[in-house]
Design a protein around this motif. Structure first.
Motif, PDB file in Angstrom:
ATOM      1  N   LEU A   2       0.845  -1.204   0.000  1.00 39.03           N
ATOM      2  CA  LEU A   2       0.000   0.000   0.000  1.00 39.03           C
ATOM      3  C   LEU A   2       0.880   1.254   0.000  1.00 39.03           C
ATOM      4  CD1 LEU A   2      -2.771  -0.795   2.665  1.00 39.03           C
ATOM      5  CD2 LEU A   2      -2.979  -0.867   0.170  1.00 39.03           C
ATOM      6  N   ALA A   3       1.908   1.237   0.852  1.00 39.53           N
ATOM      7  CA  ALA A   3       2.814   2.390   0.940  1.00 39.53           C
ATOM      8  C   ALA A   3       3.492   2.646  -0.401  1.00 39.53           C
ATOM      9  CB  ALA A   3       3.866   2.137   2.019  1.00 39.53           C
ATOM     10  N   ARG A   4       3.837   1.580  -1.072  1.00 42.56           N
ATOM     11  CA  ARG A   4       4.569   1.662  -2.338  1.00 42.56           C
ATOM     12  C   ARG A   4       3.812   2.452  -3.401  1.00 42.56           C
ATOM     13  NH1 ARG A   4       5.654  -1.007  -7.259  1.00 42.56           N
ATOM     14  NH2 ARG A   4       3.657  -2.087  -7.285  1.00 42.56           N
ATOM     15  N   ILE A   5       2.495   2.351  -3.397  1.00 41.30           N
ATOM     16  CA  ILE A   5       1.724   2.975  -4.476  1.00 41.30           C
ATOM     17  C   ILE A   5       1.094   4.310  -4.064  1.00 41.30           C
ATOM     18  CG2 ILE A   5       1.321   0.805  -5.707  1.00 41.30           C
ATOM     19  CD1 ILE A   5      -1.484   0.693  -4.431  1.00 41.30           C
ATOM     20  N   THR A   6       1.591   4.897  -2.998  1.00 39.38           N
ATOM     21  CA  THR A   6       1.095   6.229  -2.604  1.00 39.38           C
ATOM     22  C   THR A   6       1.843   7.301  -3.393  1.00 39.38           C
ATOM     23  OG1 THR A   6       2.719   6.341  -0.814  1.00 39.38           O
ATOM     24  CG2 THR A   6       0.531   5.522  -0.232  1.00 39.38           C
ATOM     25  N   PRO A   7       1.262   8.509  -3.445  1.00 43.96           N
ATOM     26  CA  PRO A   7       1.982   9.630  -4.080  1.00 43.96           C
ATOM     27  C   PRO A   7       3.256   9.959  -3.301  1.00 43.96           C
ATOM     28  CG  PRO A   7      -0.289  10.275  -3.469  1.00 43.96           C
ATOM     29  CD  PRO A   7      -0.051   8.915  -2.908  1.00 43.96           C
ATOM     30  N   SER A   8       4.265  10.429  -4.016  1.00 47.19           N
ATOM     31  CA  SER A   8       5.540  10.786  -3.396  1.00 47.19           C
ATOM     32  C   SER A   8       6.030  12.091  -4.042  1.00 47.19           C
ATOM     33  CB  SER A   8       6.544   9.655  -3.642  1.00 47.19           C
ATOM     34  OG  SER A   8       7.858  10.073  -3.328  1.00 47.19           O
ATOM     35  N   ALA A   9       6.574  12.989  -3.223  1.00 45.43           N
ATOM     36  CA  ALA A   9       7.028  14.297  -3.738  1.00 45.43           C
ATOM     37  C   ALA A   9       8.008  14.088  -4.886  1.00 45.43           C
ATOM     38  CB  ALA A   9       7.673  15.115  -2.623  1.00 45.43           C
TER      39      ALA A   9
END
Lengths: 188, 188
Positions: A32-39
């Motif tokens: 789940l963390a892997r596919i979150t938005p990232s700056a």
């Protein structure tokens, strides 16, 4: 409904200490963390997973519990978290982790709540001790720890009174969290 | 299922420009934000809501769009966001906003996705211009802007190649976002 998930996702600090969290659960949460938005899509966060008694103990001793509950030093043996995710910033990728840690940890916690689990985010950590205990290379900055388990605690949200944000426990051990009202949060 | 929500929550930058987002929707999203965890429960974040053409334009002009897409200056008239939430740090409450902004914005975006909307988090903002445009008192630090709308864009997640994190658009205008694989994210 998503709102129910958000509401159920409280900062749990007491757990069923014998509830085993499978490694696959932790991997699912990292997915789940892997596919979150990232700056700037840099994705500079890395993770250490823990669900063994030995490693859990090495993490537990580095955490400061519930600053506002002066007469409570943290969960006793038998009510401690049974898993952890240590959130690291990989300084080889970026020196600035922006809003990524909050995005990732809220997503992990909501995912945990959907699985009947819950947890708590730590920022107050004995970082050098944790780096020693887990042999974390210097390249990685310790940002936060997410403690996870099967919650064994009743938490309610109250409307704030007199601006006092301190959470507290009543005589039935229900944990009360005063939240500002919507009116206070929105500038006209 | 929560994972579907997380997956659908991409950073959308093109919208149906005539899709009106009701004020109640924005209030519902702030209600989600209100009940999220907050460092030491201080809750120092405040919000400015916008869903009028006039205010939206005042926010739009302060945002830097999609750094990696050098030949795209941002959405044209007709495909711009139709609502915004400006996220402020109330320095009268705290000078340090910790991981609260990430927690809150991811929660807002997931809530938006559940309602068939979507959005994008901005950190690259002409802050003095925005403060002027919206008459934001000095007490409030502008942290981020969340743009919202009915997405009109196809976004896919790819596995990263050669460590290149830059998102890109193919000949069909599909937006590709390379994500690191799970293996790369977890320290043993």
């Amino acid at each position: 409904m998503f709102k129910e998930l958000v509401k159920k996702n409280r900062s749990y600090r007491k757990f069923y200490g014998d509830y085993i969290i499978d490694s696959q659960i932790l991997l699912d949460l990292i997915e789940l963390a892997r596919i979150t938005p990232s700056a700037a899509n840099r994705q500079p966060l890395k993770y250490i997973l823990s669900n063994s008694e030995d490693r859990n103990a090495k993490i537990f001793e580095t955490l400061a519990w519930a600053g506002y509950l002066k007469d409570w030093q943290g969960p006793e043996v038998g009510e401690r978290p049974t898993a952890y995710i240590v959130v690291l910033g990989d300084t080889a990728i970026s020196k600035d982790f922006n809003v990524d840690p909050g995005i990732v940890m809220q997503t992990i916690l909501l995912g945990a709540v959907e699985k009947g689990l819950g947890g708590c985010i730590f920022a107050s950590i004995k970082r050098s001790l944790l780096a020693d205990n887990l042999d974390i290379p210097e390249r990685y900055q310790i940002l936060n720890v997410v403690a996870l388990g099967k919650p064994n605690e009743n938490i309610v949200i109250d409307d704030i009174k007199d601006g006092d944000v301190k959470y507290w426990r009543d005589e039935n051990s229900t944990h009360h969290v005063p939240k500002r009202t919507g009116d206070e949060l929105i500038l006209k």
